[in-house]
Design a protein around this motif. Structure first.
Motif, PDB file in Angstrom:
ATOM      1  N   THR A 183       0.774  -1.183  -0.038  1.00 26.28           N
ATOM      2  CA  THR A 183      -0.013   0.044  -0.037  1.00 26.28           C
ATOM      3  C   THR A 183       0.943   1.150   0.074  1.00 26.28           C
ATOM      4  O   THR A 183       2.164   1.150   0.421  1.00 26.28           O
ATOM      5  CB  THR A 183      -0.985  -0.095   1.151  1.00 26.28           C
ATOM      6  N   THR A 184       0.275   2.446  -0.293  1.00 27.35           N
ATOM      7  CA  THR A 184       1.082   3.517  -0.307  1.00 27.35           C
ATOM      8  C   THR A 184      -0.018   4.624  -0.218  1.00 27.35           C
ATOM      9  O   THR A 184      -1.247   4.480  -0.790  1.00 27.35           O
ATOM     10  CB  THR A 184       1.728   3.954  -1.622  1.00 27.35           C
ATOM     11  N   LYS A 185       0.300   5.808   0.256  1.00 26.03           N
ATOM     12  CA  LYS A 185      -0.624   7.027   0.014  1.00 26.03           C
ATOM     13  C   LYS A 185      -0.347   7.847  -1.196  1.00 26.03           C
ATOM     14  O   LYS A 185      -0.845   8.710  -1.108  1.00 26.03           O
ATOM     15  CB  LYS A 185      -0.206   8.013   1.201  1.00 26.03           C
ATOM     16  N   GLY A 186       0.793   7.412  -1.913  1.00 27.79           N
ATOM     17  CA  GLY A 186       0.988   8.141  -3.186  1.00 27.79           C
ATOM     18  C   GLY A 186       1.819   9.288  -2.905  1.00 27.79           C
ATOM     19  O   GLY A 186       2.062   9.667  -1.739  1.00 27.79           O
ATOM     20  N   GLY A 187       1.643  10.079  -3.828  1.00 23.43           N
ATOM     21  CA  GLY A 187       2.457  11.584  -3.870  1.00 23.43           C
ATOM     22  C   GLY A 187       3.988  11.512  -4.302  1.00 23.43           C
ATOM     23  O   GLY A 187       4.339  10.477  -4.789  1.00 23.43           O
ATOM     24  N   LYS A 188       4.401  12.524  -4.323  1.00 30.23           N
ATOM     25  CA  LYS A 188       5.729  12.520  -4.857  1.00 30.23           C
ATOM     26  C   LYS A 188       6.960  11.829  -4.019  1.00 30.23           C
ATOM     27  O   LYS A 188       7.797  11.100  -4.767  1.00 30.23           O
ATOM     28  CB  LYS A 188       6.192  14.230  -4.828  1.00 30.23           C
ATOM     29  N   ASP A 189       6.885  11.762  -2.731  1.00 28.78           N
ATOM     30  CA  ASP A 189       7.703  11.117  -1.793  1.00 28.78           C
ATOM     31  C   ASP A 189       6.954   9.746  -1.423  1.00 28.78           C
ATOM     32  O   ASP A 189       7.026   9.667  -0.203  1.00 28.78           O
ATOM     33  CB  ASP A 189       8.312  11.938  -0.880  1.00 28.78           C
ATOM     34  N   ALA A 190       6.190   9.025  -2.125  1.00 30.49           N
ATOM     35  CA  ALA A 190       5.509   7.855  -1.706  1.00 30.49           C
ATOM     36  C   ALA A 190       6.251   6.859  -1.064  1.00 30.49           C
ATOM     37  O   ALA A 190       7.239   6.479  -1.409  1.00 30.49           O
ATOM     38  CB  ALA A 190       4.759   7.327  -2.756  1.00 30.49           C
ATOM     39  N   VAL A 191       5.775   6.371   0.167  1.00 29.20           N
ATOM     40  CA  VAL A 191       6.263   5.321   0.798  1.00 29.20           C
ATOM     41  C   VAL A 191       5.536   4.114   0.837  1.00 29.20           C
ATOM     42  O   VAL A 191       4.195   4.099   1.027  1.00 29.20           O
ATOM     43  CB  VAL A 191       6.695   5.657   2.454  1.00 29.20           C
ATOM     44  N   TYR A 192       6.122   2.981   0.384  1.00 26.17           N
ATOM     45  CA  TYR A 192       5.252   1.621   0.498  1.00 26.17           C
ATOM     46  C   TYR A 192       5.263   0.850   1.791  1.00 26.17           C
ATOM     47  O   TYR A 192       6.381   1.054   2.440  1.00 26.17           O
ATOM     48  CB  TYR A 192       5.714   0.808  -0.783  1.00 26.17           C
ATOM     49  N   TYR A 193       4.251   0.273   1.923  1.00 26.47           N
ATOM     50  CA  TYR A 193       4.054  -0.607   3.273  1.00 26.47           C
ATOM     51  C   TYR A 193       3.672  -2.119   2.457  1.00 26.47           C
ATOM     52  O   TYR A 193       2.877  -2.046   1.712  1.00 26.47           O
ATOM     53  CB  TYR A 193       3.023   0.116   3.904  1.00 26.47           C
ATOM     54  N   PHE A 194       4.265  -2.949   3.299  1.00 25.02           N
ATOM     55  CA  PHE A 194       4.000  -4.453   2.610  1.00 25.02           C
ATOM     56  C   PHE A 194       3.338  -5.477   3.683  1.00 25.02           C
ATOM     57  O   PHE A 194       3.839  -5.388   4.980  1.00 25.02           O
ATOM     58  CB  PHE A 194       5.529  -4.860   2.553  1.00 25.02           C
ATOM     59  N   TYR A 195       2.440  -6.146   3.286  1.00 26.48           N
ATOM     60  CA  TYR A 195       1.632  -7.028   4.218  1.00 26.48           C
ATOM     61  C   TYR A 195       1.332  -8.422   3.600  1.00 26.48           C
ATOM     62  O   TYR A 195       1.114  -8.173   2.107  1.00 26.48           O
ATOM     63  CB  TYR A 195       0.349  -6.236   4.408  1.00 26.48           C
ATOM     64  N   GLY A 196       1.604  -9.563   4.179  1.00 25.37           N
ATOM     65  CA  GLY A 196       1.374 -10.627   3.568  1.00 25.37           C
ATOM     66  C   GLY A 196       1.969 -11.809   4.197  1.00 25.37           C
ATOM     67  O   GLY A 196       2.204 -11.600   5.561  1.00 25.37           O
ATOM     68  N   SER A 197       1.981 -12.977   3.786  1.00 29.61           N
ATOM     69  CA  SER A 197       2.530 -14.209   4.402  1.00 29.61           C
ATOM     70  C   SER A 197       3.241 -14.872   3.493  1.00 29.61           C
ATOM     71  O   SER A 197       3.312 -15.022   2.323  1.00 29.61           O
ATOM     72  CB  SER A 197       1.300 -14.964   4.964  1.00 29.61           C
ATOM     73  N   GLU A 198       3.959 -16.180   4.329  1.00 26.52           N
ATOM     74  CA  GLU A 198       4.790 -16.919   3.359  1.00 26.52           C
ATOM     75  C   GLU A 198       3.998 -18.121   2.906  1.00 26.52           C
ATOM     76  O   GLU A 198       2.929 -18.367   3.587  1.00 26.52           O
ATOM     77  CB  GLU A 198       6.023 -17.644   4.180  1.00 26.52           C
ATOM     78  N   PHE A 199       4.169 -18.632   1.764  1.00 22.37           N
ATOM     79  CA  PHE A 199       3.791 -19.947   1.578  1.00 22.37           C
ATOM     80  C   PHE A 199       4.632 -20.878   1.006  1.00 22.37           C
ATOM     81  O   PHE A 199       5.678 -20.646   0.393  1.00 22.37           O
ATOM     82  CB  PHE A 199       2.633 -19.688   0.312  1.00 22.37           C
ATOM     83  N   LYS A 200       4.366 -22.001   1.486  1.00 18.89           N
ATOM     84  CA  LYS A 200       5.430 -23.340   1.294  1.00 18.89           C
ATOM     85  C   LYS A 200       5.010 -23.963   0.037  1.00 18.89           C
ATOM     86  O   LYS A 200       3.822 -24.599  -0.048  1.00 18.89           O
ATOM     87  CB  LYS A 200       5.670 -23.979   2.527  1.00 18.89           C
ATOM     88  N   THR A 201       5.852 -24.087  -0.924  1.00 20.80           N
ATOM     89  CA  THR A 201       5.522 -25.068  -2.123  1.00 20.80           C
ATOM     90  C   THR A 201       5.986 -26.446  -2.007  1.00 20.80           C
ATOM     91  O   THR A 201       7.000 -26.868  -1.146  1.00 20.80           O
ATOM     92  CB  THR A 201       5.850 -24.482  -3.400  1.00 20.80           C
TER      93      THR A 201
END
Length: 258
Positions: A183-201
């Motif tokens: 996710t990000t708030k956007g804009g010129k100096d956008a910062v991204y944030y990361f969410y999720g999980s591992e999955f084992k194949t």
């Protein structure tokens, strides 16, 4: 590099292929494209293309997908498993197929990391399906990673904001990966944030994975995020390999459940 297909190699050995053609064929089956093969074998791109044409002519196929179907092992049907965060249920209800306007490679630029990406139309269970394959090698374990970033089109972004789950199907190589939404708030100096999980194949196994979007934790690799998760700010879907070693993963059928 492990092959992402169950191919009858004995039948291929009986075909009239030269040693160089067998070498190039194995690289094609591993997901490499002619440009990558030329670099790996230190030969010209035109030479690789000529060999590829000869391989297809001798094997009486028009493309790599036809070859895979023709020489796949009929006695080794891939196991299909459905996995949903520890259960054996894939969510039901209204479904939307995710559409992506762009795919891009992401990798750690500070360590010895190689990654290749390919998108193909393949016949899976009698249906033409767009698949996405990543393969390569991460040579340094410390904070190294490689993967892809997929940018949803406007209709998919709108669906994500109303979706309860997302799912995808993968052909495994035995490695552990991460499925992330950023996710990000956007804009010129956008910062991204990361969410999720591992999955084992599991190596040689087709598996379906699904995630509750409203309950996504902070990314295992990126650690504690400074902003709480808000699916209204989702912009990118990621698949990452955050460990050391070779990797080879094919995914398809990315869906949203409303």
């Amino acid at each position: 590099m492990p092959m992402p297909y169950q191919i009858d190699q004995e039948s291929l050995k009986n075909e009239n292929l030269t040693p160089r053609e067998h070498e190039i064929l194995n690289l094609l089956l591993a997901g490499s494209v002619p440009k990558e093969i030329a670099y790996a074998l230190n030969i010209s791109y035109a030479t690789v293309v000529d060999h590829q044409k000869n391989i297809y002519r001798k094997l009486e196929v028009n493309k790599i997908n036809d070859l895979i179907i023709k020489y796949s092992k009929t006695d080794s049907v891939l196991q299909y498993k459905q996995i949903k965060q520890g259960t054996d249920v894939i969510p039901s209800g209204q479904e939307v197929t995710a559409v992506f306007s762009q795919w891009g490679i992401v990798k750690d630029e500070h360590h010895d990391t190689n990654i290749f990406f390919a998108s193909n139309i393949e016949n899976i269970n009698g249906k033409n399906t767009e698949t996405y394959t990543i393969h390569g090698k991460v040579s340094n374990k410390y904070h190294s990673y490689a993967g892809v970033a997929a940018f949803p089109d406007d209709s998919t972004l709108k669906a994500i904001k109303n979706a309860k789950y997302f799912s995808f199907t993968a052909f495994g190589d035995g490695n552990t990966y991460e499925a992330l939404l950023s996710t990000t708030k956007g804009g010129k100096d956008a910062v991204y944030y990361f969410y999720g999980s591992e999955f084992k194949t599991e190596k040689g196994v087709i598996s379906a994975f699904s995630y509750n979007i409203d309950e996504l934790p902070d990314s295992p690799s990126y650690g504690k995020q400074t902003e709480p998760f808000n699916k209204n700010d989702i912009e990118i879907f990621h698949i990452l390999f955050p460990y050391e070693g070779d990797f080879n993963l094919k995914i398809w059928d990315i869906r949203l459940f409303l």
